[in-house]
Write a protein that holds these residues in place. Structure first.
Motif, PDB file in Angstrom:
ATOM      1  N   TYR A   1      -1.055  -1.518 -10.443  1.00 28.96           N
ATOM      2  CA  TYR A   1      -0.635  -1.246 -11.833  1.00 28.96           C
ATOM      3  C   TYR A   1       0.644  -1.915 -12.288  1.00 28.96           C
ATOM      4  O   TYR A   1       1.035  -2.137 -13.304  1.00 28.96           O
ATOM      5  N   ALA A   2       1.716  -1.712 -11.270  1.00 34.66           N
ATOM      6  CA  ALA A   2       2.692  -2.473 -11.456  1.00 34.66           C
ATOM      7  C   ALA A   2       2.841  -3.905 -11.875  1.00 34.66           C
ATOM      8  O   ALA A   2       3.428  -4.364 -12.495  1.00 34.66           O
ATOM      9  N   LYS A   3       1.885  -4.472 -11.033  1.00 31.74           N
ATOM     10  CA  LYS A   3       1.584  -6.159 -11.243  1.00 31.74           C
ATOM     11  C   LYS A   3       1.161  -6.243 -12.670  1.00 31.74           C
ATOM     12  O   LYS A   3       1.499  -7.398 -13.393  1.00 31.74           O
ATOM     13  N   TYR A   4       0.321  -5.403 -13.214  1.00 36.56           N
ATOM     14  CA  TYR A   4      -0.223  -5.417 -14.532  1.00 36.56           C
ATOM     15  C   TYR A   4       0.675  -5.252 -15.554  1.00 36.56           C
ATOM     16  O   TYR A   4       0.739  -6.195 -16.479  1.00 36.56           O
ATOM     17  N   LEU A   5       1.872  -4.229 -15.328  1.00 35.70           N
ATOM     18  CA  LEU A   5       2.618  -4.217 -16.243  1.00 35.70           C
ATOM     19  C   LEU A   5       3.940  -5.425 -16.281  1.00 35.70           C
ATOM     20  O   LEU A   5       4.195  -5.675 -17.266  1.00 35.70           O
ATOM     21  N   LEU A   6       3.975  -5.887 -15.219  1.00 33.15           N
ATOM     22  CA  LEU A   6       4.921  -6.957 -14.971  1.00 33.15           C
ATOM     23  C   LEU A   6       4.497  -8.168 -15.818  1.00 33.15           C
ATOM     24  O   LEU A   6       5.329  -8.973 -16.317  1.00 33.15           O
ATOM     25  N   GLU A   7       3.150  -8.504 -16.154  1.00 38.81           N
ATOM     26  CA  GLU A   7       2.698  -9.446 -16.723  1.00 38.81           C
ATOM     27  C   GLU A   7       3.221  -9.412 -18.300  1.00 38.81           C
ATOM     28  O   GLU A   7       3.601 -10.470 -18.979  1.00 38.81           O
ATOM     29  N   PHE A   8       3.333  -8.305 -18.573  1.00 38.12           N
ATOM     30  CA  PHE A   8       3.727  -8.177 -20.108  1.00 38.12           C
ATOM     31  C   PHE A   8       5.311  -7.894 -20.245  1.00 38.12           C
ATOM     32  O   PHE A   8       5.758  -8.132 -21.161  1.00 38.12           O
ATOM     33  N   GLU A   9       5.971  -7.487 -19.141  1.00 44.97           N
ATOM     34  CA  GLU A   9       7.564  -7.754 -19.131  1.00 44.97           C
ATOM     35  C   GLU A   9       8.000  -9.308 -19.059  1.00 44.97           C
ATOM     36  O   GLU A   9       8.966  -9.581 -19.443  1.00 44.97           O
ATOM     37  N   ARG A  10       6.867 -10.095 -18.110  1.00 47.88           N
ATOM     38  CA  ARG A  10       7.574 -11.417 -18.179  1.00 47.88           C
ATOM     39  C   ARG A  10       6.983 -12.204 -19.223  1.00 47.88           C
ATOM     40  O   ARG A  10       7.391 -13.331 -19.403  1.00 47.88           O
ATOM     41  N   GLY A  11       5.902 -11.963 -19.548  1.00 49.01           N
ATOM     42  CA  GLY A  11       5.138 -12.870 -20.458  1.00 49.01           C
ATOM     43  C   GLY A  11       5.369 -12.611 -21.897  1.00 49.01           C
ATOM     44  O   GLY A  11       4.321 -13.197 -22.573  1.00 49.01           O
ATOM     45  N   ASN A  12       6.491 -12.539 -22.418  1.00 50.69           N
ATOM     46  CA  ASN A  12       6.687 -12.445 -23.634  1.00 50.69           C
ATOM     47  C   ASN A  12       7.242 -13.805 -24.278  1.00 50.69           C
ATOM     48  O   ASN A  12       7.714 -14.711 -23.545  1.00 50.69           O
ATOM     49  N   ALA A  13       7.170 -14.076 -25.555  1.00 53.30           N
ATOM     50  CA  ALA A  13       7.780 -15.081 -26.074  1.00 53.30           C
ATOM     51  C   ALA A  13       9.345 -15.110 -26.205  1.00 53.30           C
ATOM     52  O   ALA A  13       9.819 -14.207 -26.819  1.00 53.30           O
ATOM     53  N   PHE A  14       9.558 -16.285 -25.812  1.00 51.88           N
ATOM     54  CA  PHE A  14      11.295 -16.629 -25.737  1.00 51.88           C
ATOM     55  C   PHE A  14      11.542 -17.415 -26.979  1.00 51.88           C
ATOM     56  O   PHE A  14      12.717 -17.040 -27.562  1.00 51.88           O
ATOM     57  N   ALA A  15      10.718 -18.505 -27.277  1.00 47.00           N
ATOM     58  CA  ALA A  15      11.101 -19.545 -28.278  1.00 47.00           C
ATOM     59  C   ALA A  15      11.724 -18.971 -29.617  1.00 47.00           C
ATOM     60  O   ALA A  15      12.709 -19.393 -30.214  1.00 47.00           O
ATOM     61  N   PRO A  16      11.132 -18.056 -30.335  1.00 47.44           N
ATOM     62  CA  PRO A  16      11.485 -17.753 -31.680  1.00 47.44           C
ATOM     63  C   PRO A  16      12.977 -17.059 -31.656  1.00 47.44           C
ATOM     64  O   PRO A  16      13.781 -17.642 -32.440  1.00 47.44           O
ATOM     65  N   ALA A  17      13.367 -16.415 -30.721  1.00 45.28           N
ATOM     66  CA  ALA A  17      14.634 -15.834 -30.443  1.00 45.28           C
ATOM     67  C   ALA A  17      15.429 -16.841 -30.177  1.00 45.28           C
ATOM     68  O   ALA A  17      16.624 -16.832 -30.615  1.00 45.28           O
TER      69      ALA A  17
ATOM     70  N   GLN B   1       0.901  -1.203   0.221  1.00 47.61           N
ATOM     71  CA  GLN B   1      -0.089   0.073  -0.093  1.00 47.61           C
ATOM     72  C   GLN B   1       0.871   1.098  -0.033  1.00 47.61           C
ATOM     73  O   GLN B   1       2.038   1.157   0.387  1.00 47.61           O
ATOM     74  N   GLY B   2       0.056   2.380  -0.450  1.00 44.99           N
ATOM     75  CA  GLY B   2       0.993   3.495  -0.446  1.00 44.99           C
ATOM     76  C   GLY B   2       2.170   3.753  -1.592  1.00 44.99           C
ATOM     77  O   GLY B   2       2.916   4.690  -1.549  1.00 44.99           O
ATOM     78  N   ILE B   3       1.967   2.878  -2.602  1.00 46.10           N
ATOM     79  CA  ILE B   3       2.987   3.084  -3.688  1.00 46.10           C
ATOM     80  C   ILE B   3       2.164   3.548  -4.688  1.00 46.10           C
ATOM     81  O   ILE B   3       0.919   3.265  -5.031  1.00 46.10           O
ATOM     82  N   SER B   4       2.676   4.518  -5.487  1.00 52.26           N
ATOM     83  CA  SER B   4       1.904   5.498  -6.606  1.00 52.26           C
ATOM     84  C   SER B   4       2.836   5.145  -7.776  1.00 52.26           C
ATOM     85  O   SER B   4       3.959   4.883  -7.930  1.00 52.26           O
ATOM     86  N   PHE B   5       1.991   5.380  -8.990  1.00 49.74           N
ATOM     87  CA  PHE B   5       2.936   5.030 -10.193  1.00 49.74           C
ATOM     88  C   PHE B   5       2.929   6.419 -11.017  1.00 49.74           C
ATOM     89  O   PHE B   5       1.928   7.024 -11.475  1.00 49.74           O
ATOM     90  N   LEU B   6       4.212   6.784 -11.187  1.00 58.25           N
ATOM     91  CA  LEU B   6       4.390   8.409 -11.840  1.00 58.25           C
ATOM     92  C   LEU B   6       5.032   8.104 -13.023  1.00 58.25           C
ATOM     93  O   LEU B   6       5.829   7.209 -13.634  1.00 58.25           O
ATOM     94  N   LEU B   7       4.809   9.142 -14.169  1.00 59.31           N
ATOM     95  CA  LEU B   7       5.493   9.340 -15.207  1.00 59.31           C
ATOM     96  C   LEU B   7       6.171  10.586 -15.184  1.00 59.31           C
ATOM     97  O   LEU B   7       5.626  11.617 -14.487  1.00 59.31           O
TER      98      LEU B   7
END
Length: 403
Positions: free
Chosen positions: A242-258, A185-191
């Protein structure tokens, strides 16, 4: 799930191959052949991403309403596969893959209008302000303060392991706006703009090269940095969500083709280098066994990714399965770089610390030897970034296995 390509898919595959053949020029290919991390320098990276943007392919996972190409799940797979097999540069993920989905999901209409178009066109460069000294995988323990002062937050503290912060125009940043409750709690997401007074960047040289050329990670310091409250994503104190939502995109990428492309490079090296018996290494039984084990591992990962991404195409979120992909993909990456290092043999010993530096020319050995050791050292971090693999296994144990 049907793994057979339709005639429309085959036509799209030819279209992607033809586009790569026309636009992935000799200069970009030469630079990528010596890349230690799958990226170019900023000028080359922006050039490539703008070519993709002009074709409408810069953000294959974006929805059509925000400028995405509207790929089907099979087209997305084909696109990623063909780009990887061609050895094309990966797009810088910070803007296109990571912060953009958060802005789409939780940002205001003004924030979407301000940030999404220049992200899509690669007119601005982003970096990620998550980790702090002592708060890496235990991200909830972050302590960088953001104290409210009228219409601004005043930031003090530092962020570390910040990839390409020296190139960035903007940072998306987690800050502590309240320390009275639970850590989450108490964490905010800034640009925030990186040219804001009080922001300074210090390079962190690593084993794969000195602080020039392809310098990758940095520590960023904040000394009374004022950030408008209007730059906050969503609600104050909801940044952990919001951070957990972002981490799904950071961690959930395809590795196999590369990884398939990386294995192809290892095969090429092993066909050119000689083993202890004076014959090409590719004929060595022990090396063949190691290579076969890697190929089985990559094929297994590819099948798993296809299953997960097929479900995503039906509207299911990647969820905790992203942790499984991150663990398996990053550890296989490391194993393949180790196999490449073994294949180049003695040529890896005097490795050129910065493969872009003209002062280190001529290199010892053939061209394929140049990036082998830098890539090996660079990818030691793969099992740590985006949340260490130990943390990912805890997530899988709890949310996937129910332990």
């Amino acid at each position: 799930m049907d793994l057979a390509f339709s005639e429309e898919d085959k036509a799209f595959q030819r279209e992607v191959r033809d586009w790569i053949a026309e636009h992935y020029d000799a200069d970009l290919r030469k630079q990528m052949s010596q890349s230690k991390n799958g990226y170019l320098d900023k000028a080359g990276q922006v050039k490539w991403q703008k070519l993709l943007a002009a074709r409408g392919w810069a953000a294959p996972n974006w929805p059509v309403e925000h400028g995405g190409p509207g790929f089907t799940s099979s087209q997305a797979y084909i696109y990623n596969m063909e780009m990887s097999l061609a050895g094309a540069p990966r797009s810088s993920p910070m803007g296109l893959t990571m912060v953009a989905p958060v802005i789409m999901a939780f940002g205001s209409d003004e924030q979407k209008k301000q940030h999404l178009p220049p992200i899509l066109q690669s007119d601005i460069w982003w970096c990620q302000g998550y980790s702090e000294p002592g708060s890496g995988s235990d991200l909830a323990s972050l302590s960088m303060k953001a104290e409210r002062d009228g219409d601004d937050y005043v930031l003090n503290g530092s962020k570390i392991w910040t990839t390409h912060a020296q190139w960035a125009d903007w940072m998306f940043c987690l800050v502590r706006t309240d320390a009275s409750g639970k850590p989450q709690q108490g964490i905010s997401f800034l640009l925030l703009r990186m040219d804001t007074p009080g922001v300074s960047v210090k390079p962190l040289p690593t084993l794969d090269g000195p602080a020039d050329g392809q310098q990758e990670i940095n520590q960023v310091f904040f000394d009374n940095v004022r950030v408008p409250v209007s730059n906050r994503i969503g609600e104050e104190g909801k940044g952990w969500t919001y951070a957990k939502y972002l981490l799904e995109f950071e961690r959930g990428n395809a590795f196999a083709p590369a990884l398939m492309h990386a294995l192809k490079k290892v095969r090429t090296i092993a066909s050119a280098e000689f083993g202890d018996g004076g014959e090409p290494l590719i004929g060595d039984r022990d090396f063949q066994r190691k290579l076969a084990e890697m190929e089985i591992q990559v094929a297994t990962l590819n099948a798993t990714e296809l299953r997960i991404f097929s479900a995503m195409g039906s509207g299911e979120p990647v969820g905790p399965a992203s942790s499984m992909l991150k663990c398996a993909g990053s550890e296989t990456q490391q194993a393949i770089t180790e196999l490449a290092l073994e294949a180049v043999g003695n040529y890896a010993a005097p490795f050129v610390q910065d493969t872009w530096s003209a002062t280190n020319e001529p290199r010892p050995g053939p061209d394929h030897a140049g990036p082998a050791a830098p890539a090996y050292f660079n990818y030691r971090k793969a099992s740590i970034y985006a949340g260490s693999n130990e943390i990912q296994r805890n997530i899988m144990a709890k949310l996937v296995l129910g332990l």
